[in-house]
Design an enzyme around this catalytic site. Structure first.
Site, PDB file in Angstrom:
ATOM      1  N   CYS A 407      22.727  48.061  17.382  1.00  0.00           N
ATOM      2  CA  CYS A 407      21.679  47.239  16.781  1.00  0.00           C
ATOM      3  C   CYS A 407      21.538  47.480  15.285  1.00  0.00           C
ATOM      4  O   CYS A 407      21.259  46.561  14.525  1.00  0.00           O
ATOM      5  CB  CYS A 407      20.357  47.466  17.493  1.00  0.00           C
ATOM      6  SG  CYS A 407      19.848  49.180  17.515  1.00  0.00           S
ATOM      7  N   HIS A 451      15.521  51.142  18.565  1.00  0.00           N
ATOM      8  CA  HIS A 451      16.069  49.841  18.203  1.00  0.00           C
ATOM      9  C   HIS A 451      15.850  49.607  16.717  1.00  0.00           C
ATOM     10  O   HIS A 451      15.016  50.263  16.095  1.00  0.00           O
ATOM     11  CB  HIS A 451      15.364  48.760  19.032  1.00  0.00           C
ATOM     12  CG  HIS A 451      16.020  47.427  18.976  1.00  0.00           C
ATOM     13  ND1 HIS A 451      17.367  47.233  19.213  1.00  0.00           N
ATOM     14  CD2 HIS A 451      15.507  46.188  18.727  1.00  0.00           C
ATOM     15  CE1 HIS A 451      17.641  45.961  19.112  1.00  0.00           C
ATOM     16  NE2 HIS A 451      16.523  45.286  18.796  1.00  0.00           N
ATOM     17  N   ASP A 467      15.778  39.136  15.448  1.00  0.00           N
ATOM     18  CA  ASP A 467      16.523  40.258  16.044  1.00  0.00           C
ATOM     19  C   ASP A 467      17.929  39.796  16.383  1.00  0.00           C
ATOM     20  O   ASP A 467      18.146  39.161  17.413  1.00  0.00           O
ATOM     21  CB  ASP A 467      15.805  40.753  17.302  1.00  0.00           C
ATOM     22  CG  ASP A 467      16.418  42.039  17.811  1.00  0.00           C
ATOM     23  OD1 ASP A 467      17.470  42.465  17.277  1.00  0.00           O
ATOM     24  OD2 ASP A 467      15.839  42.639  18.743  1.00  0.00           O
TER      25      ASP A 467
END
Lengths: 646, 314
Positions: A407, A451, A467
């Site tokens: 991520c 994250h 995202d």
């Protein structure tokens, strides 16, 4: 009569003392220097061997050098003999060595006292359920050892254990009264358990490729959340940590500059929740976006992160509220917007070119964002923990060559592209999602839920979350990391969860642990006040609490005393008068062993305390007649004679 | 107050003279003499165990003389037969009938000297007589005289060719005492007087035949209060639970303890038993009934003392 303390220690009672020593020192071996554990174990083993073979105990000439060596070792190790760790180490050493000089009952009592004291020190290091259970068991066994020392050779171990358990159970009401009513202090009294102070894992203030992928390897719990209402959808659960705006080509860093006063506009009804944060030694609370109500002693910073005034160095509970649909800072300070457009000069030329083409071609920022997301979706990007190493132009390497990343890679690349296209953007670190424990309804958020995502500033809308990971690996948001990664890549902490049985067990264990944390360890002044208010006592301050504690203990003591008196098999008034006479003697430093007969006592007084003897003889005569005589005893005479004792 | 007997009477005791005279024969052993007399008063049999030459026989002989009892002595040997104790029937030609010649057991006080030298069969003949107060020989049961006491002596069992009494037989003796060596002063007096055997011969009886049964009745009437029985029970209970012994005291031992305690109290001139009495007689009553867990011999004095110390006086 000899002083009981000087009496020789009974040979068969000694193993109990070794048991006490082993019980109280062994858990310290977990955190002590190895040499000290080895030293203590060797000394204990040696002492036990001496006992087994009934050999002579070592004399002073050996003990003194041993003590000196031990103290020197501790001094060398800790650079002091005082303080928590060194102090505990000294206690452990002394406990082991005391068993080398077990000669009299006095020595045994020292071991017992030291044992009780050593028990307390375990709470410096851990306050887990296991520690609690261990210490309760140890308390019981030490008490049993104490009972054994007083019981003499006739006692059986089973009866001894039973009696000790009885004593401990009698102490239970007092323990509860003290626990519930003792005035609580909102900080620890003597420092913190080790496990809280040295939080090892957690988000840091900066992010570079691989840092979150590393964090994700840990299955440790970061925090637990209890929603007052239903659990929101998993892809809405963004727990905000540090917001990183400064990029040097590899590492993203938290911005420190101030910006316009933050303005959060809630656009959906707030949902309230309670979060129990494990210690992470940072100030952020990891609140759900976007926070609307804050707990006391916390503030919202200009990047919408809720921060505490002090780093969170022990497990703490906060009451929060959040609005999942929100608008944040549509009027952002120009300085902040400029800062969020900066890119390190000369790096990542390919990305810059790509962004520039978008900027020229597309008319709205939304269309540019659309382009970027489509890039991640269409190209052959893979979501993986095992991203290859990147060069100086890290973003270029990632976007155009490796195309494999976690991520943080996607968030960073997305922000670089946005900035290149002239849209203010930044990276947000935190946690996403969480796992609901079906047993207690708590949402458990682990380090593996760490994250990173991006935030883009749009006119009129303020900062909007994007995202990119959601585009590459939609499963990450919907059902967590373990379903988004290829199986072979799963960190061991997550692999286990694929087994239903293990998952169930883990849930169960964590629910128990959570209950312990919330109910037992988390019994703070607030909870205490709540509880007392519920019991109809809303204004309890510490002085009143202390008073209540005294009253409660006195009441309990009265109950226990009344019960004991009632249980006493003997209600003979003659015996009561006799006990009064014995108490009278006791005040004059004459003690009577339970097995000593009245006449033997009288004879002893004749030689030891002639001034008491004559009057006491008369008491003995009347008492024996009253208690053992055929005709019912003449209590009046006995009472008078007891009263006349000098 | 006239007519009521104080618990702590200072009046001369009827047996004081017996104790005093026996004390002149067996020098320096007042406690053992007192124990022996207490044993007889409680109606029990006595086992004296010690090395030869320490006055076992003399003590038995002296007691018989002083108490006015008909005395007989059986020297136990390995070839002694049961009939040598109980008696035999012989055929009388002039009457053409058998006539029973009573054995030495038909006496009021029988001294069974070195009982462990005889075979178990012979031992059991005596022990049966002790238990039942009668002798069955050749199909006919004959009562023994009353009172009937046996004082058995035994040398410590580690001598060759002896048959130590088994535990079940030991239990028949109310008390077991050891005389031990006399202290220096007593031994000196003994040496100066030049032997003691003929002293016992010269003693004249201080009681007559009816006195002893009356005294036994008085002893049986000594009061044992509830708390005292509790104490006896606690002691027995403790003996069963302590790891120091292989097994505990039997109910019969409890009865023996109480009976001996009564006699001890009566000898002290009291009409009630005190814990002191129980503590005083416990070693003599209990040691031969207990087996030490380590070594398997009799319980030692120290172990009995520890037993006493482990029980609180109720």
């Amino acid at each position: 009569m000899s002083t009981p303390a000087r009496e020789a220690l009974e040979h068969n009672a000694t193993p109990w003392l070794f048991g006490v020593a082993a019980l109280t020192t062994a858990p310290h071996f977990l955190h002590q220097p190895y040499w000290l554990s080895a030293f203590a174990s060797l000394v204990l083993l040696w002492g036990f061997r001496l006992w087994q073979r009934d050999l002579r105990l070592p004399g002073r000439w050996l003990m003194i050098p041993l003590v000196i060596v031990g103290c020197a070792g501790i001094l060398f190790e800790f650079r002091t003999l005082l303080g928590r760790d060194a102090g505990v180490a000294m206690l452990v050493m002394f406990m082991a060595m005391k068993l080398l000089e077990l000669k009299s009952r006095r020595d045994a009592m020292v071991v017992i006292t030291l044992g009780y004291f050593l028990l307390l020190t375990h709470y410096f290091y851990s306050q887990s359920i296991f520690t609690g259970l261990w210490l309760l068991t140890a308390t019981w066994l030490i008490t049993a050892a104490l009972v054994r020392l007083h019981g003499g050779p006739a006692s059986r171990w089973r009866a001894t254990l039973r009696y000790a358990a009885q004593l401990c159970l009698q102490a239970l009401p007092f323990m509860l009264a003290l626990y519930l009513l003792f005035p609580r202090i909102s900080g620890p009294l003597w420092g913190l358990p080790q496990d809280a102070l040295s939080a090892k894992t957690g988000l840091s203030e900066q992010m570079s490729p691989g840092s979150i992928a590393n964090l994700v390897q840990s299955g440790e719990i970061a925090f637990r959340v209890h929603f007052d209402g239903p659990l929101p959808a998993s892809d809405k659960l963004y727990w905000r940590g540090p917001v990183m705006e400064d990029f040097d080509g590899t590492t993203w860093r938290q911005a420190t500059a101030r910006s316009a006063p933050e303005r959060v506009e809630a656009r959906s009804p707030p949902i309230t929740y309670q979060t129990t944060l494990e210690a992470h030694n940072q100030r952020w609370l990891l609140a759900l976006d976007a926070p609307t109500t804050l707990p006391a002693d916390t503030f919202l910073n200009s990047r919408m992160t809720v921060n505490a005034r002090q780093p969170i160095s022990q497990r703490q509970r906060f009451q929060l509220a959040a609005s999942l649909d929100y608008r944040f800072n549509p009027q952002e300070a120009p300085a902040v917007l400029r800062r969020n457009l900066l890119l390190p000069s000369g790096l990542n030329p390919q990305s810059a070119r790509l962004a520039a083409t978008w900027r020229e071609r597309e008319k709205t920022p939304l269309a540019i964002i659309e382009q970027a997301l489509r890039l991640f979706a269409s190209r052959d990007f893979a979501y993986t923990l095992q991203a290859p190493l990147l060069g100086t132009d890290a973003i270029d390497d990632f976007l155009f060559r490796s195309q494999r990343g976690f991520c943080e890679h996607y968030a960073a690349a997305f922000v670089v592209l946005m900035r290149g296209a002239g849209i203010p953007a930044r990276v947000v670190g935190g946690y996403q999602g969480g796992e609901r424990n079906p047993l207690d309804g708590y949402l458990v958020v682990r380090q593996s839920d760490a994250h990173a995502w991006s935030e883009v500033w749009l006119e009129q809308q303020g900062w909007v979350r994007y995202d990119p990971t959601a585009v590459v690996a939609p499963a990450r948001l919907e059902s967590g990391l373990s379903n988004a990664l290829p199986f072979a890549e799963l960190p061991p902490a997550l692999v286990r969860l694929r087994s239903d049985l293990m998952r169930n067990l883990r849930h169960r264990w964590e629910a128990i642990n959570n209950a312990w944390n919330q109910q037992v360890l988390g019994y703070d002044p607030l909870r205490q006040r709540e509880l007392l208010a519920r019991l109809g006592w809303p204004d309890a301050d510490w002085a009143k609490l202390a008073g209540a504690l005294a009253v409660a203990c006195a009441g309990l003591l009265a109950v226990v005393t009344a019960w004991t008196l009632y249980q006493r098999p003997e209600h003979d008034p003659a015996l009561r008068l006799w006990h009064k006479a014995l108490r009278h003697l006791h005040r004059r430093q004459v003690n009577c062993a339970p097995w000593e007969t009245p006449r033997a006592l009288a004879r002893r007084l004749d030689s030891e305390r002639p001034e008491l003897a004559a009057a006491f003889d008369r008491v003995v005569e009347a008492y024996l007649q009253a208690r053992y005589g055929k005709v019912p005893g003449d209590l009046k005479t006995l009472r008078e004679r007891v009263a006349q004792l000098p | 107050m006239p007519g009521t007997k104080s618990a702590f009477s200072t009046a001369p005791h009827p047996l004081d003279a017996v104790l005093a005279q026996a004390g002149q024969i067996i020098l320096g052993k007042p406690t053992e003499i007192r124990q022996a007399i207490a044993c007889l008063l409680a109606g029990g049999h006595l086992l004296i165990e010690d090395l030869p030459g320490l006055g076992k026989t003399t003590l038995a002989h002296a007691l018989a003389r002083l108490l006015g009892l008909h005395f007989s002595r059986i020297q136990f040997t390995s070839d002694l037969l049961p009939a040598d104790i109980t008696g035999v029937s012989i055929f009388e030609r002039d009457k053409s009938a058998f006539r029973f010649l009573p054995g030495p057991v038909f006496a009021q006080l029988v001294l069974a000297d070195e009982i462990n030298r005889a075979t178990p069969k012979t031992q059991s003949a005596l022990l049966e007589a002790m238990e039942e107060g009668q002798v069955t020989a050749e199909g006919q049961t004959r009562p023994l005289p009353t009172p009937f006491f046996v004082i058995a002596t035994q040398n410590p069992a580690h001598q060759i060719g002896t048959f130590p009494l088994p535990e079940s037989q030991l239990d028949r003796f109310l008390m077991r005492i050891e005389l031990g060596y006399p202290d220096r002063a007593a031994e000196r007096a003994l040496l100066a007087a030049g032997g003691q055997g003929h002293h016992a011969e010269r003693l004249s009886p201080l009681l007559d035949a009816a006195d002893l049964p009356a005294m036994q009745d008085a002893v049986a009437g000594v009061h044992a209060a509830g708390p005292l029985i509790d104490y006896v029970q606690d002691l027995i209970e403790a003996s069963r639970h302590t790891p120091a012994f292989q097994h505990g005291l039997s109910p019969r031992a409890g009865l023996a303890l109480l009976a001996a305690g009564r006699a001890w109290a009566w000898l002290d001139g009291r009409s009630m038993v005190l814990p002191d009495d129980i503590q005083a007689v416990l070693p003599a009553v209990a040691r031969h009934r207990l087996r030490a867990a380590q070594g398997g011999g009799y319980a030692s004095r120290e172990e009995i003392a520890a037993l006493i110390r482990s029980v609180a006086i109720p």
